[in-house]
Design a protein around this motif. Structure first.
Motif, short mmCIF file in Angstrom:
data_model
loop_
_atom_site.label_atom_id
_atom_site.label_comp_id
_atom_site.label_asym_id
_atom_site.label_seq_id
_atom_site.Cartn_x
_atom_site.Cartn_y
_atom_site.Cartn_z
N ILE A 87 17.96 -20.36 19.55
CA ILE A 87 18.24 -21.39 20.54
C ILE A 87 16.95 -22.15 20.82
O ILE A 87 15.88 -21.54 20.93
CB ILE A 87 18.74 -20.77 21.86
CG1 ILE A 87 20.10 -20.10 21.64
CG2 ILE A 87 18.84 -21.81 22.97
CD1 ILE A 87 20.60 -19.36 22.83
N GLU A 88 17.06 -23.47 20.94
CA GLU A 88 15.93 -24.32 21.35
C GLU A 88 16.44 -25.29 22.40
O GLU A 88 17.45 -25.96 22.19
CB GLU A 88 15.36 -25.08 20.16
CG GLU A 88 14.66 -24.21 19.15
CD GLU A 88 14.00 -25.02 18.04
OE1 GLU A 88 13.70 -26.21 18.26
OE2 GLU A 88 13.80 -24.44 16.97
N ILE A 89 15.71 -25.39 23.51
CA ILE A 89 16.10 -26.27 24.62
C ILE A 89 14.86 -27.02 25.10
O ILE A 89 13.77 -26.45 25.17
CB ILE A 89 16.67 -25.45 25.81
CG1 ILE A 89 17.82 -24.54 25.38
CG2 ILE A 89 17.07 -26.36 26.96
CD1 ILE A 89 19.08 -25.25 25.00
N LEU A 111 12.00 -24.33 25.58
CA LEU A 111 12.42 -22.94 25.48
C LEU A 111 12.83 -22.68 24.04
O LEU A 111 13.61 -23.45 23.47
CB LEU A 111 13.59 -22.67 26.42
CG LEU A 111 14.20 -21.28 26.43
CD1 LEU A 111 14.77 -20.98 27.81
CD2 LEU A 111 15.29 -21.11 25.38
N VAL A 114 13.27 -14.85 25.01
CA VAL A 114 12.92 -16.23 25.35
C VAL A 114 11.42 -16.42 25.41
O VAL A 114 10.70 -15.54 25.88
CB VAL A 114 13.52 -16.60 26.74
CG1 VAL A 114 13.03 -17.94 27.22
CG2 VAL A 114 15.03 -16.57 26.71
N TYR A 127 19.74 -23.83 29.20
CA TYR A 127 19.68 -22.61 28.40
C TYR A 127 20.97 -21.79 28.57
O TYR A 127 21.62 -21.41 27.60
CB TYR A 127 18.46 -21.80 28.81
CG TYR A 127 18.41 -20.38 28.29
CD1 TYR A 127 18.55 -20.11 26.93
CD2 TYR A 127 18.20 -19.32 29.16
CE1 TYR A 127 18.48 -18.80 26.46
CE2 TYR A 127 18.13 -18.02 28.69
CZ TYR A 127 18.28 -17.77 27.35
OH TYR A 127 18.21 -16.48 26.89
N ASN A 132 18.87 -10.98 24.94
CA ASN A 132 18.25 -12.30 24.91
C ASN A 132 16.73 -12.20 24.92
O ASN A 132 16.15 -11.37 25.62
CB ASN A 132 18.73 -13.10 26.12
CG ASN A 132 20.20 -13.39 26.02
OD1 ASN A 132 20.61 -14.32 25.35
ND2 ASN A 132 21.03 -12.57 26.67
N GLU A 166 23.93 -23.53 27.10
CA GLU A 166 23.95 -23.40 25.64
C GLU A 166 24.49 -22.03 25.22
O GLU A 166 25.23 -21.93 24.24
CB GLU A 166 22.55 -23.63 25.06
CG GLU A 166 22.46 -23.47 23.56
CD GLU A 166 23.22 -24.52 22.76
OE1 GLU A 166 23.49 -24.27 21.57
OE2 GLU A 166 23.56 -25.59 23.31
#
Length: 139
Positions: free
Chosen positions: A51-53, A97, A85, A65, A83, A68
């Motif tokens: 994941i990229e935010i 993130l 991060v 986040y 998770n 998503e």
């Protein structure tokens, strides 16, 4: 540190803490998963996904986040757990993130649906022990 589920009128709240802001965000996401399915029932299966935010501030970063993760749950039909991060950026409108989660297949789990993350009562604050986050989810 970790998270605790909090009763909230017709919704569910997650209060999370971590030594770093990154750890608090990850704990919040783990709390969201726990609100969907009791920890004792989560299988050890599932593949990790990334994941990229990017966002303008911390609150928007946390909202985006978690949103998503809900999207990934719906599209991949998985429960995002374990998770991880990392948060970076300069704090001047350039928060970033990167992270990952293990996607446990939802088929046969009977997980509770979380419809959406909300800004209602959202709080992110630095404490003497690190960071604290509080988020309310619409169920």
């Amino acid at each position: 540190m970790g998270y605790e589920l909090r009763d909230h009128t017709a919704d569910v709240g997650v209060e999370a803490a971590g030594a770093t802001l990154s750890a608090a965000f990850a704990a919040t996401a783990d709390g969201m998963a726990a609100a969907m399915l009791d920890e004792d029932e989560i299988p050890a299966t599932g593949e990790r996904f990334d994941i990229e935010i990017r966002a303008e501030n911390r609150e928007a970063l946390l909202f985006d986040y978690l949103d998503e993760l809900i999207y990934q749950r719906d599209v991949r039909e998985v429960l995002p757990v374990d998770n991880d991060v990392t948060i970076g950026g300069d704090g001047n409108g350039k928060w970033e993130l990167t992270g990952s989660a293990r996607g446990v297949p939802l088929a046969g789990l009977g997980a509770r649906e979380i419809k959406a993350v909300t800004y209602s009562e959202m709080a992110i604050e630095e404490t003497d022990d690190g960071w604290r986050a509080y988020v309310v989810f619409d169920v």
